[in-house]
Scaffold this motif. Structure first.
Motif, PDB file in Angstrom:
ATOM      1  N   SER A 125       1.268  -1.302   0.407  1.00 61.93           N
ATOM      2  CA  SER A 125       0.286  -0.024  -0.389  1.00 61.93           C
ATOM      3  C   SER A 125       0.854   1.541   0.547  1.00 61.93           C
ATOM      4  O   SER A 125       0.543   2.482  -0.469  1.00 61.93           O
ATOM      5  CB  SER A 125      -0.860  -0.041   1.574  1.00 61.93           C
ATOM      6  OG  SER A 125      -0.832  -0.674   2.119  1.00 61.93           O
ATOM      7  N   ALA A 126       1.960   0.800   1.306  1.00 63.36           N
ATOM      8  CA  ALA A 126       2.705   2.106   0.173  1.00 63.36           C
ATOM      9  C   ALA A 126       3.828   2.549  -0.849  1.00 63.36           C
ATOM     10  O   ALA A 126       3.564   3.759  -1.746  1.00 63.36           O
ATOM     11  CB  ALA A 126       3.994   2.466   1.447  1.00 63.36           C
ATOM     12  N   VAL A 127       3.785   1.662  -1.411  1.00 65.06           N
ATOM     13  CA  VAL A 127       3.802   1.838  -3.182  1.00 65.06           C
ATOM     14  C   VAL A 127       3.065   2.209  -4.049  1.00 65.06           C
ATOM     15  O   VAL A 127       3.752   3.353  -4.744  1.00 65.06           O
ATOM     16  CB  VAL A 127       4.729   0.696  -3.197  1.00 65.06           C
ATOM     17  CG1 VAL A 127       4.784  -0.063  -4.988  1.00 65.06           C
ATOM     18  CG2 VAL A 127       6.263   0.016  -2.937  1.00 65.06           C
ATOM     19  N   LEU A 128       1.972   1.477  -3.584  1.00 65.87           N
ATOM     20  CA  LEU A 128       0.999   2.173  -4.383  1.00 65.87           C
ATOM     21  C   LEU A 128       0.258   3.427  -4.393  1.00 65.87           C
ATOM     22  O   LEU A 128      -0.072   4.258  -4.725  1.00 65.87           O
ATOM     23  CB  LEU A 128      -0.319   1.290  -4.359  1.00 65.87           C
ATOM     24  CG  LEU A 128      -0.327  -0.254  -4.609  1.00 65.87           C
ATOM     25  CD1 LEU A 128      -1.739  -1.236  -3.837  1.00 65.87           C
ATOM     26  CD2 LEU A 128       0.055  -0.045  -6.472  1.00 65.87           C
ATOM     27  N   ALA A 129       1.010   3.999  -2.688  1.00 62.63           N
ATOM     28  CA  ALA A 129       0.356   5.396  -2.360  1.00 62.63           C
ATOM     29  C   ALA A 129       1.267   6.234  -2.929  1.00 62.63           C
ATOM     30  O   ALA A 129       1.419   7.315  -3.594  1.00 62.63           O
ATOM     31  CB  ALA A 129       0.484   6.239  -1.368  1.00 62.63           C
TER      32      ALA A 129
END
Length: 131
Positions: free
Chosen positions: A12-16
């Motif tokens: 989720s951090a990479v996607l954000a």
């Protein structure tokens, strides 16, 4: 199938970060037409969802499994950051981002309640037989 909190946090951090980079890279194109400003608000609300998931997983990793997200610190922080991102695209994107983010928050809460809430046990009341 649910992911481990550490993997979910990383994903989720990479996607954000990817969503943020894409919105800032295509900022001029997203501000050109009405449809693209709506798309910019949708992109910012997707950023809200990924950021909220990352913050929740990070707190779950650091503070333990039983930790729950609260409205004021975590949700409000994620919403304000996503509205700032939407505001950097166009003013209309702020409104679209707010509406879509609230809808996403509603559905995330309902999914969470169905998945993690403990079922209520209703005691059975037996009626006395009349003689």
């Amino acid at each position: 199938m649910a992911l481990d909190s550490k993997i979910s946090f990383g994903l989720s951090a990479v996607l954000a970060i990817t969503t943020l980079a894409a919105s800032q890279t295509f900022k001029l194109q997203l501000a050109e037409t009405k449809g693209m400003t709506i798309l910019g608000g949708g992109l910012a609300s997707a950023f809200f969802m990924f950021l909220l998931t990352a913050v929740g997983n990070l707190e779950g990793i650091l503070l333990g499994k039983g930790f729950e997200l609260q409205f004021i610190p975590e949700v409000a922080f994620s919403l304000v950051v996503s509205l700032v991102v939407a505001g950097s695209i166009h003013r209309v994107s702020i409104t679209v981002c707010l509406l879509l983010s609230l809808a996403i928050l509603f559905f995330m809460n309902s999914i969470s309640q169905r998945t993690y809430a403990s079922p209520e046990v209703v005691p059975k009341v037996e009626k006395k037989k009349r003689r």
